[in-house]
Design an enzyme around this catalytic site. Structure first.
Site, PDB file in Angstrom:
ATOM      1  N   ASP A  83      -9.412  25.402  -2.525  1.00 34.69           N
ATOM      2  CA  ASP A  83      -8.590  25.856  -3.630  1.00 34.69           C
ATOM      3  C   ASP A  83      -9.484  26.725  -4.515  1.00 34.69           C
ATOM      4  O   ASP A  83     -10.692  26.508  -4.586  1.00 34.69           O
ATOM      5  CB  ASP A  83      -8.070  24.637  -4.407  1.00 34.69           C
ATOM      6  CG  ASP A  83      -7.364  25.039  -5.678  1.00 34.69           C
ATOM      7  OD1 ASP A  83      -6.384  25.799  -5.593  1.00 34.69           O
ATOM      8  OD2 ASP A  83      -7.815  24.617  -6.758  1.00 34.69           O
ATOM      9  N   ASP A 114      -9.020  27.964  -8.225  1.00 32.61           N
ATOM     10  CA  ASP A 114      -9.224  27.612  -9.632  1.00 32.61           C
ATOM     11  C   ASP A 114      -9.490  26.120  -9.816  1.00 32.61           C
ATOM     12  O   ASP A 114      -8.685  25.291  -9.430  1.00 32.61           O
ATOM     13  CB  ASP A 114      -8.007  28.034 -10.453  1.00 32.61           C
ATOM     14  CG  ASP A 114      -7.741  29.525 -10.327  1.00 32.61           C
ATOM     15  OD1 ASP A 114      -8.660  30.313 -10.595  1.00 32.61           O
ATOM     16  OD2 ASP A 114      -6.610  29.894  -9.936  1.00 32.61           O
ATOM     17  N   THR A 139      -4.909  29.604  -2.287  1.00 33.37           N
ATOM     18  CA  THR A 139      -4.603  29.489  -3.705  1.00 33.37           C
ATOM     19  C   THR A 139      -3.161  29.840  -4.054  1.00 33.37           C
ATOM     20  O   THR A 139      -2.622  30.836  -3.560  1.00 33.37           O
ATOM     21  CB  THR A 139      -5.583  30.367  -4.531  1.00 33.37           C
ATOM     22  OG1 THR A 139      -5.271  30.273  -5.908  1.00 33.37           O
ATOM     23  CG2 THR A 139      -5.554  31.826  -4.103  1.00 33.37           C
ATOM     24  N   ASN A 140      -2.543  29.003  -4.871  1.00 35.67           N
ATOM     25  CA  ASN A 140      -1.250  29.338  -5.471  1.00 35.67           C
ATOM     26  C   ASN A 140      -1.515  30.290  -6.632  1.00 35.67           C
ATOM     27  O   ASN A 140      -2.390  30.019  -7.459  1.00 35.67           O
ATOM     28  CB  ASN A 140      -0.553  28.088  -6.015  1.00 35.67           C
ATOM     29  CG  ASN A 140      -0.005  27.195  -4.927  1.00 35.67           C
ATOM     30  OD1 ASN A 140       0.106  27.571  -3.772  1.00 35.67           O
ATOM     31  ND2 ASN A 140       0.350  25.971  -5.304  1.00 35.67           N
ATOM     32  N   SER A 153       0.983  31.556  -9.048  1.00 35.53           N
ATOM     33  CA  SER A 153       2.322  31.646  -9.643  1.00 35.53           C
ATOM     34  C   SER A 153       2.389  32.643 -10.786  1.00 35.53           C
ATOM     35  O   SER A 153       3.480  33.042 -11.190  1.00 35.53           O
ATOM     36  CB  SER A 153       2.784  30.273 -10.117  1.00 35.53           C
ATOM     37  OG  SER A 153       1.937  29.800 -11.154  1.00 35.53           O
ATOM     38  N   HIS A 158       4.548  33.036  -4.994  1.00 37.06           N
ATOM     39  CA  HIS A 158       5.888  32.529  -5.305  1.00 37.06           C
ATOM     40  C   HIS A 158       5.885  31.352  -6.283  1.00 37.06           C
ATOM     41  O   HIS A 158       4.909  30.620  -6.378  1.00 37.06           O
ATOM     42  CB  HIS A 158       6.581  32.073  -4.018  1.00 37.06           C
ATOM     43  CG  HIS A 158       6.557  33.102  -2.952  1.00 37.06           C
ATOM     44  ND1 HIS A 158       5.851  32.941  -1.781  1.00 37.06           N
ATOM     45  CD2 HIS A 158       7.121  34.333  -2.887  1.00 37.06           C
ATOM     46  CE1 HIS A 158       5.998  34.013  -1.030  1.00 37.06           C
ATOM     47  NE2 HIS A 158       6.758  34.881  -1.674  1.00 37.06           N
ATOM     48  N   CYS A 167       9.273  28.557  -1.020  1.00 33.19           N
ATOM     49  CA  CYS A 167       8.686  29.179   0.163  1.00 33.19           C
ATOM     50  C   CYS A 167       7.920  28.130   0.964  1.00 33.19           C
ATOM     51  O   CYS A 167       7.756  26.999   0.530  1.00 33.19           O
ATOM     52  CB  CYS A 167       7.744  30.308  -0.258  1.00 33.19           C
ATOM     53  SG  CYS A 167       6.327  29.699  -1.217  1.00 33.19           S
ATOM     54  N   CYS A 180       4.741  28.723   1.798  1.00 31.34           N
ATOM     55  CA  CYS A 180       3.304  28.928   1.584  1.00 31.34           C
ATOM     56  C   CYS A 180       2.783  28.231   0.325  1.00 31.34           C
ATOM     57  O   CYS A 180       1.603  27.896   0.268  1.00 31.34           O
ATOM     58  CB  CYS A 180       2.962  30.418   1.557  1.00 31.34           C
ATOM     59  SG  CYS A 180       3.866  31.461   0.413  1.00 31.34           S
ATOM     60  N   ARG A 181       3.621  28.007  -0.658  1.00 29.55           N
ATOM     61  CA  ARG A 181       3.153  27.407  -1.911  1.00 29.55           C
ATOM     62  C   ARG A 181       2.750  25.954  -1.684  1.00 29.55           C
ATOM     63  O   ARG A 181       3.533  25.138  -1.218  1.00 29.55           O
ATOM     64  CB  ARG A 181       4.245  27.503  -2.975  1.00 29.55           C
ATOM     65  CG  ARG A 181       3.817  26.939  -4.303  1.00 29.55           C
ATOM     66  CD  ARG A 181       4.865  27.194  -5.395  1.00 29.55           C
ATOM     67  NE  ARG A 181       4.458  26.531  -6.606  1.00 29.55           N
ATOM     68  CZ  ARG A 181       3.497  26.956  -7.414  1.00 29.55           C
ATOM     69  NH1 ARG A 181       2.852  28.062  -7.137  1.00 29.55           N
ATOM     70  NH2 ARG A 181       3.164  26.282  -8.489  1.00 29.55           N
ATOM     71  N   LYS A 182       1.494  25.633  -2.022  1.00 26.16           N
ATOM     72  CA  LYS A 182       1.059  24.240  -1.922  1.00 26.16           C
ATOM     73  C   LYS A 182       1.932  23.399  -2.856  1.00 26.16           C
ATOM     74  O   LYS A 182       2.194  23.838  -3.961  1.00 26.16           O
ATOM     75  CB  LYS A 182      -0.426  24.113  -2.321  1.00 26.16           C
ATOM     76  CG  LYS A 182      -1.383  24.826  -1.390  1.00 26.16           C
ATOM     77  CD  LYS A 182      -2.826  24.722  -1.840  1.00 26.16           C
ATOM     78  CE  LYS A 182      -3.087  25.577  -3.058  1.00 26.16           C
ATOM     79  NZ  LYS A 182      -4.482  25.579  -3.518  1.00 26.16           N
TER      80      LYS A 182
END
Length: 187
Positions: free
Chosen positions: A7, A9, A49-50, A52, A90, A103, A105-107
Site C-alpha cells: 500500500d 500511503d 493504492t486506492n 479516491s 474509483h 469496481c 479494483c478498489r481495495k
C-alpha cells in the site's frame, strides 16, 4: 516470481491525505533497509493504492504518472526497483461521474493484485500484501496472498471478518520485512 504488494500511503510513504505532490512524497522511516532485506530474498515490489481523490475531484488521473515516477526515484536512491504501480481511481460516492462507481479494483477487492499477477507472472501464494488498514489485508487475502498489517494507528474502524485477519502484524515496515523474512526461513 514472488512479490511484495505495498500500500502507498501510510505503508510505503508518509501518510499525507490526497498527496500527489512529488516533492512532498517521502518514504517511511526504515523503508529502504526493509525493502533491501526483502529484495535479497528475491521479492519484487508493486505499489497497490486506492486513489479516491480522483473520483472526488481533488486531483486528476494525470497526477498518477508523476507520483509513480517519484516512488520509482525514491526506491532507486535506495538501490531498489519498483516493478509495478497500480492504482484505483474509483469511489462509489465520488463526484466525478466517470470514476463514481463500484469496481473490482478498489481495495478491499483484489482486482489490482490479480491484474499485477497476470501481467507479471506473480505467484500469489508466495507473495505478501503489506498495508496499514484491514482493506489492504482483505484485498491480499482475497487474492490468495499472505498478508501483513502494519499497526501504526491508521486503521480506525477495525471491522473484523474472516478475510480481514492478517497472516502477521508489525508496528512498521522494517519489522514487517523481518517477519516476512523469518516466515520464509521457516518454510
Amino acid at each position: 516470481m514472488k512479490a511484495i504488494f505495498l500500500d502507498k500511503d501510510g505503508t510505503l510513504v508518509d501518510d499525507l491525505p490526497y498527496n500527489v505532490e512529488p516533492r512532498r512524497i517521502r518514504l517511511v522511516s526504515g523503508a529502504g533497509a526493509a525493502l533491501r532485506l526483502l529484495a535479497r530474498l528475491d521479492y519484487r515490489f508493486f505499489v497497490i493504492t486506492n486513489q479516491s481523490g480522483i473520483a472526488h475531484g481533488c486531483f486528476g488521473e494525470e497526477a498518477m504518472g508523476p507520483v509513480a515516477d517519484r516512488l520509482a526515484d525514491l526506491l532507486f536512491r535506495e538501490n531498489l526497483t519498483m516493478d509495478g504501480f497500480y492504482y484505483c481511481p474509483h469511489h462509489p460516492l465520488g463526484t466525478v461521474g466517470a470514476y463514481a462507481m463500484v469496481c473490482a479494483c478498489r481495495k478491499p477487492s483484489p482486482g489490482m493484485l490479480l491484474k499485477a499477477a497476470l501481467e507479471h507472472g506473480i505467484d500469489l501464494r508466495a507473495s505478501w500484501m503489506v498495508g496499514d488498514i484491514l482493506h489492504d489485508v482483505e484485498a491480499g487475502n482475497r487474492a490468495g496472498c499472505r498478508t501483513l498489517l502494519i499497526d501504526n494507528g491508521n486503521e480506525t474502524e477495525w471491522r473484523l471478518g474472516p478475510r480481514r485477519v492478517p497472516t502477521r502484524m508489525a508496528p512498521d515496515l522494517y519489522a514487517a520485512a523481518v517477519l516476512i523474512a523469518s516466515h520464509d526461513e521457516d518454510r
